[in-house]
Design an enzyme around this catalytic site. Structure first.
Site, PDB file in Angstrom:
ATOM      1  N   ASP A  20       5.825  -2.840   7.856  1.00 57.71           N
ATOM      2  CA  ASP A  20       4.897  -1.903   7.217  1.00 57.71           C
ATOM      3  C   ASP A  20       4.762  -0.671   8.103  1.00 57.71           C
ATOM      4  O   ASP A  20       4.292  -0.757   9.243  1.00 57.71           O
ATOM      5  CB  ASP A  20       3.531  -2.562   7.017  1.00 57.71           C
ATOM      6  CG  ASP A  20       2.540  -1.622   6.349  1.00 57.71           C
ATOM      7  OD1 ASP A  20       2.801  -1.211   5.207  1.00 57.71           O
ATOM      8  OD2 ASP A  20       1.531  -1.270   6.993  1.00 57.71           O
TER       9      ASP A  20
ATOM     10  N   GLU B 279       9.204  -0.814   2.693  1.00 58.26           N
ATOM     11  CA  GLU B 279       8.773  -0.226   1.426  1.00 58.26           C
ATOM     12  C   GLU B 279       9.515   1.074   1.175  1.00 58.26           C
ATOM     13  O   GLU B 279       9.751   1.852   2.101  1.00 58.26           O
ATOM     14  CB  GLU B 279       7.265   0.039   1.478  1.00 58.26           C
ATOM     15  CG  GLU B 279       6.674   0.426   0.137  1.00 58.26           C
ATOM     16  CD  GLU B 279       5.168   0.599   0.196  1.00 58.26           C
ATOM     17  OE1 GLU B 279       4.573   0.926  -0.847  1.00 58.26           O
ATOM     18  OE2 GLU B 279       4.580   0.417   1.280  1.00 58.26           O
TER      19      GLU B 279
ATOM     20  N   CYS C 295      -3.576 -10.043  -1.695  1.00 60.69           N
ATOM     21  CA  CYS C 295      -3.744 -11.116  -0.704  1.00 60.69           C
ATOM     22  C   CYS C 295      -2.446 -11.902  -0.618  1.00 60.69           C
ATOM     23  O   CYS C 295      -1.929 -12.371  -1.642  1.00 60.69           O
ATOM     24  CB  CYS C 295      -4.891 -12.032  -1.107  1.00 60.69           C
ATOM     25  SG  CYS C 295      -5.046 -13.515  -0.071  1.00 60.69           S
TER      26      CYS C 295
ATOM     27  N   CYS D 243      -3.360 -15.946  -1.785  1.00 64.68           N
ATOM     28  CA  CYS D 243      -3.630 -16.357  -3.175  1.00 64.68           C
ATOM     29  C   CYS D 243      -3.091 -15.380  -4.214  1.00 64.68           C
ATOM     30  O   CYS D 243      -3.045 -15.697  -5.404  1.00 64.68           O
ATOM     31  CB  CYS D 243      -5.133 -16.557  -3.375  1.00 64.68           C
ATOM     32  SG  CYS D 243      -6.089 -15.014  -3.223  1.00 64.68           S
TER      33      CYS D 243
ATOM     34  N   CYS E 215     -10.707 -11.527   1.324  1.00 63.52           N
ATOM     35  CA  CYS E 215     -10.335 -11.858  -0.056  1.00 63.52           C
ATOM     36  C   CYS E 215     -11.340 -12.857  -0.651  1.00 63.52           C
ATOM     37  O   CYS E 215     -12.116 -13.498   0.070  1.00 63.52           O
ATOM     38  CB  CYS E 215      -8.933 -12.443  -0.075  1.00 63.52           C
ATOM     39  SG  CYS E 215      -8.351 -12.897  -1.729  1.00 63.52           S
TER      40      CYS E 215
ATOM     41  N   CYS F  33     -10.644 -15.643  -1.738  1.00 64.61           N
ATOM     42  CA  CYS F  33     -10.285 -16.996  -1.275  1.00 64.61           C
ATOM     43  C   CYS F  33     -10.825 -17.281   0.130  1.00 64.61           C
ATOM     44  O   CYS F  33     -10.638 -18.380   0.662  1.00 64.61           O
ATOM     45  CB  CYS F  33      -8.774 -17.205  -1.324  1.00 64.61           C
ATOM     46  SG  CYS F  33      -7.859 -16.179  -0.132  1.00 64.61           S
TER      47      CYS F  33
ATOM     48  N   ASP G 195      -2.516  -3.846   7.614  1.00 67.88           N
ATOM     49  CA  ASP G 195      -1.080  -3.630   7.839  1.00 67.88           C
ATOM     50  C   ASP G 195      -0.303  -4.941   7.952  1.00 67.88           C
ATOM     51  O   ASP G 195       0.815  -5.054   7.442  1.00 67.88           O
ATOM     52  CB  ASP G 195      -0.879  -2.782   9.098  1.00 67.88           C
ATOM     53  CG  ASP G 195      -1.529  -1.410   8.986  1.00 67.88           C
ATOM     54  OD1 ASP G 195      -1.652  -0.930   7.851  1.00 67.88           O
ATOM     55  OD2 ASP G 195      -1.910  -0.842  10.015  1.00 67.88           O
TER      56      ASP G 195
END
Length: 373
Positions: A189, A273, A326, A329, A346, A348, A355
């Site tokens: 990232d 990316e 996330c 999940c 999150c 969860c 990052d």
């Protein structure tokens, strides 16, 4: 350990130290190469495009008209015609726009010469210790930071805006690499605070090369603004500013080369990316920092070095929400789109570093794209 031998083309760049006479000849060759490119581009506009072979014949006649063209390396002039021919072929194929004239102030100051073997068996380009023999220039001293291995194809001689001279030696060589057996997969990232965050938790801080020299540049540019344009003092300050920019460029390139080489040598799969850098630069608040990072240069280095070291570099679609999703999940949190959110929890119950979470998601998505488990 299984070794693999792969034929590749590679370039070695060194700083050269020509004497005064050699400097004048290099400058003259750069100027003549630019003149030939522009002259035949103008002829193509007035009449119609001609192939390299036809232009090469006309060049012989042109030398009779402009006798000063005989003073420089003839191969360099031929290479200018080849560059023009390539530019037209790229235009006809739809890859690029119509060729433009080369500007003395804006385009790169360089020329390229090719190696050939004479009937006597000697060559026009040779390297002995820390000196290189180049056509017309004879022996030129250079800063030999590493050994040049392989068969020399051509040499590009260039001059920076700071007044320094360089050469790039293009060679064909056989690279020895080690075959990797599942030696690792990484999601990468790219960021501004941390230049790079990997899926295994490594944070590589952003060196911020431009910021280190920003005050010095600002001081010199303020002085420049007070000088009379095109005066001797104005040119002296322009030279000083160019030297600072050259320093920034060199330290940035050194950082990117070392990091990209390490990653491609050590890992078997790298997932990044596909960033819309051109669009991101429209953000006036972050444009300077994004430019300083040179993400595009870094990804280019990863891509060509991956071919050398048997590493797969895969780009994930830019619209994939790597930071907001996330990695445990799969729930998407739209609030994380705000760059000020560095950590988030999150539904969860998992707490994420922005990052690190993005790098894990990129790796997971990259493996799905490639059909890997």
């Amino acid at each position: 350990m299984i070794k693999k031998f792969k034929p590749i083309n590679k370039a070695y760049k060194f700083r050269i130290y020509p004497n005064q006479e050699q400097q004048e000849l290099i400058d003259k060759t750069i100027g003549c190469s630019r003149f030939i490119y522009n002259e035949f581009l103008a002829k193509s506009k007035d009449n119609q495009y001609k192939s390299y072979s036809k232009n090469s014949k006309e060049l012989t006649q042109l030398k009779k008209e402009y006798t000063w063209l005989k003073e420089v390396d003839s191969i360099a002039l031929q290479q200018s015609l080849k560059d023009l021919d390539k530019a037209f072929k790229n235009f006809f194929s739809g890859k690029y726009k119509f060729p433009k004239f080369k500007s003395k102030r804006k385009t790169r100051l360089s020329y390229r010469t090719q190696k050939f073997i004479r009937p006597s068996g000697s060559t026009n380009i040779e390297i002995e210790e820390n000196k290189i023999k180049l056509p017309k220039l004879s022996w030129v001293r250079f800063a030999k930071s590493k050994e040049v291995t392989g068969k020399i194809n051509n040499v590009t001689v260039s001059k920076s805006r700071a007044g320094k001279y360089y050469m790039s030696v293009n060679v064909s060589q056989v690279l020895e690499t080690t075959i990797k057996n599942n030696q690792g997969e990484l999601g990468l990232d790219l960021g501004i605070k941390d230049f790079l965050t990997t899926s295994d938790g490594e944070h590589i801080s952003n060196p911020r090369h431009l910021s280190k020299y920003q005050d010095k540049l600002a001081k010199l540019q303020r002085k420049l603004a007070k000088k009379k344009k095109f005066s001797n003092n104005w040119y002296k300050l322009k030279q000083k500013i160019a030297k600072v920019h050259s320093k920034i460029k060199n330290v940035r390139k050194d950082f990117l080369h070392k990091l990209s080489t390490r990653l491609t040598k050590e890992k078997q799969l790298l997932v990044i990316e596909d960033l819309n850098i051109k669009g991101m630069l429209k953000n006036s608040k972050l444009a300077k920092h994004i430019s300083d990072c040179s993400w595009n240069k870094f990804t280019t280095m990863l891509e060509y070095k991956s071919k050398w070291y048997d590493c797969i570099v895969h780009k994930v679609n830019r619209f994939f929400a790597s930071s907001q999703t996330c990695n445990i999940c799969g729930i998407k949190n739209p609030k994380v789109k705000d760059l000020s959110v560095r950590e988030w929890t999150c539904e969860c119950g998992t707490t994420h570093n922005r990052d690190t979470n993005a790098s894990l998601n990129l790796l997971k998505q990259g493996k799905l794209d490639l059909g890997l488990r």
